[in-house]
Design an enzyme around this catalytic site. Sequence first.
Site, PDB file in Angstrom:
ATOM      1  N   ASP A   7      -5.165   3.424  -8.879  1.00 60.38           N
ATOM      2  CA  ASP A   7      -4.016   3.934  -8.136  1.00 60.38           C
ATOM      3  C   ASP A   7      -3.564   5.206  -8.839  1.00 60.38           C
ATOM      4  O   ASP A   7      -4.041   5.521  -9.940  1.00 60.38           O
ATOM      5  CB  ASP A   7      -2.895   2.890  -8.107  1.00 60.38           C
ATOM      6  CG  ASP A   7      -1.696   3.305  -7.253  1.00 60.38           C
ATOM      7  OD1 ASP A   7      -1.837   4.208  -6.415  1.00 60.38           O
ATOM      8  OD2 ASP A   7      -0.611   2.716  -7.443  1.00 60.38           O
ATOM      9  N   SER A   8      -2.612   5.906  -8.241  1.00 55.67           N
ATOM     10  CA  SER A   8      -2.130   7.139  -8.857  1.00 55.67           C
ATOM     11  C   SER A   8      -1.256   6.885 -10.080  1.00 55.67           C
ATOM     12  O   SER A   8      -0.991   7.804 -10.846  1.00 55.67           O
ATOM     13  CB  SER A   8      -1.327   7.949  -7.827  1.00 55.67           C
ATOM     14  OG  SER A   8      -0.202   7.211  -7.405  1.00 55.67           O
ATOM     15  N   GLY A  40       0.699  10.953  -2.759  1.00 55.31           N
ATOM     16  CA  GLY A  40       1.369  11.169  -1.486  1.00 55.31           C
ATOM     17  C   GLY A  40       1.629  12.613  -1.120  1.00 55.31           C
ATOM     18  O   GLY A  40       1.757  12.942   0.062  1.00 55.31           O
ATOM     19  N   CYS A  71      -4.007   1.497  -3.376  1.00 54.69           N
ATOM     20  CA  CYS A  71      -3.065   2.526  -2.941  1.00 54.69           C
ATOM     21  C   CYS A  71      -3.240   2.735  -1.441  1.00 54.69           C
ATOM     22  O   CYS A  71      -4.359   2.980  -0.980  1.00 54.69           O
ATOM     23  CB  CYS A  71      -3.325   3.827  -3.697  1.00 54.69           C
ATOM     24  SG  CYS A  71      -2.390   5.248  -3.100  1.00 54.69           S
ATOM     25  N   ASN A  72      -2.150   2.626  -0.686  1.00 52.41           N
ATOM     26  CA  ASN A  72      -2.223   2.814   0.755  1.00 52.41           C
ATOM     27  C   ASN A  72      -2.651   4.226   1.120  1.00 52.41           C
ATOM     28  O   ASN A  72      -3.476   4.434   2.017  1.00 52.41           O
ATOM     29  CB  ASN A  72      -0.858   2.510   1.383  1.00 52.41           C
ATOM     30  CG  ASN A  72      -0.488   1.046   1.315  1.00 52.41           C
ATOM     31  OD1 ASN A  72      -0.824   0.260   2.187  1.00 52.41           O
ATOM     32  ND2 ASN A  72       0.204   0.663   0.256  1.00 52.41           N
ATOM     33  N   THR A  73      -2.098   5.215   0.423  1.00 55.21           N
ATOM     34  CA  THR A  73      -2.409   6.612   0.715  1.00 55.21           C
ATOM     35  C   THR A  73      -3.878   6.915   0.456  1.00 55.21           C
ATOM     36  O   THR A  73      -4.555   7.550   1.274  1.00 55.21           O
ATOM     37  CB  THR A  73      -1.520   7.544  -0.134  1.00 55.21           C
ATOM     38  OG1 THR A  73      -0.152   7.271   0.149  1.00 55.21           O
ATOM     39  CG2 THR A  73      -1.811   8.998   0.159  1.00 55.21           C
ATOM     40  N   CYS A 184       3.616   0.431  -0.098  1.00 54.06           N
ATOM     41  CA  CYS A 184       3.120   1.133  -1.287  1.00 54.06           C
ATOM     42  C   CYS A 184       3.059   0.105  -2.405  1.00 54.06           C
ATOM     43  O   CYS A 184       3.983  -0.703  -2.558  1.00 54.06           O
ATOM     44  CB  CYS A 184       4.053   2.289  -1.652  1.00 54.06           C
ATOM     45  SG  CYS A 184       3.691   3.065  -3.254  1.00 54.06           S
ATOM     46  N   THR A 185       1.998   0.115  -3.181  1.00 56.03           N
ATOM     47  CA  THR A 185       1.842  -0.908  -4.223  1.00 56.03           C
ATOM     48  C   THR A 185       2.861  -0.771  -5.342  1.00 56.03           C
ATOM     49  O   THR A 185       3.033  -1.694  -6.139  1.00 56.03           O
ATOM     50  CB  THR A 185       0.411  -0.875  -4.803  1.00 56.03           C
ATOM     51  OG1 THR A 185       0.099   0.454  -5.247  1.00 56.03           O
ATOM     52  CG2 THR A 185      -0.610  -1.324  -3.760  1.00 56.03           C
ATOM     53  N   HIS A 186       3.561   0.363  -5.408  1.00 57.56           N
ATOM     54  CA  HIS A 186       4.650   0.507  -6.383  1.00 57.56           C
ATOM     55  C   HIS A 186       5.879  -0.316  -6.001  1.00 57.56           C
ATOM     56  O   HIS A 186       6.621  -0.780  -6.871  1.00 57.56           O
ATOM     57  CB  HIS A 186       5.093   1.979  -6.490  1.00 57.56           C
ATOM     58  CG  HIS A 186       4.225   2.832  -7.359  1.00 57.56           C
ATOM     59  ND1 HIS A 186       3.022   3.335  -6.936  1.00 57.56           N
ATOM     60  CD2 HIS A 186       4.404   3.294  -8.626  1.00 57.56           C
ATOM     61  CE1 HIS A 186       2.489   4.060  -7.894  1.00 57.56           C
ATOM     62  NE2 HIS A 186       3.300   4.061  -8.932  1.00 57.56           N
TER      63      HIS A 186
END
Length: 265
Positions: A7-8, A40, A71-73, A184-186
């Site tokens: 993920d980011s 994003g 990550c969705n993005t 969002c995974t956050h």
Amino acid sequence: MKIGVFDSGLGGLTVVKAIDKYFKGADILYIADTIFAPYGDKTHEAIKNRCILISEFLIKNHNIEALIVACNTATSAAIKELRNLYPNLIVIGTEPGIKPAIELTKTLNIGVLATTATLKGEKYQLLVNQLSKQKPIKLYEQACLGLVEQIEKGEINSFKTNEMLKKWLEPMIENSVDTIVLGCTHYPIVSDNIKDIMGKEINLIETGQAIANRLEYLCKIKGHCNFDPNKISILHTGNINKNMIKKIFENNKNIDEIEVRKCEI
């Protein structure tokens, strides 16, 4: 089973946490791509190229057998390309839990908290168009600008973070939203804040367990069956808030068992 997850930033660790709870016998290598965060605000092409670069790193340096885009993005930008490039690899993406939200809602009013890139993405739009035919639901979509950055800094319970959430959630309260998709995974990291604002009865849909279940299913097809404890390693490409790693894994895993180190990708 060697599993690569990325993920980011820290958000994808909510997925790793779910995998650690529901899946056993894995060597999990997580990459927090903090030097390139947030995804994003990057172009579709830039995100896709970065995802390919990270995937190549995980395959060549760690010989992974499964890849999870936490990550969705990034999923929206790159999952199709990754599956085409690595047909022999288990590749699992992340998408907002619209389907379970539709199954749970009683008021038919569903909130979606996500990044702008996710809400505008073709994958999300197709998902909504397909699933919204099941029930006459109404979606209250909210792009949460700046929330990922607040979480990455560890500003979970700060005045600023809570004011941001109140601003976004008050329209949902006014419109009887009873189910919120955390797109969002956050965002599961601030789930307690959301419950404090919306009320404890609110349904929050996150994707970590669904990904863990999907991973288990696909791995069993390939013959994986193991009950040994998981090994977790966290690599970060830029700065990372180690206190947030402790918070994410509290009551789930001894942080001393998790290797954390910087890498260059």
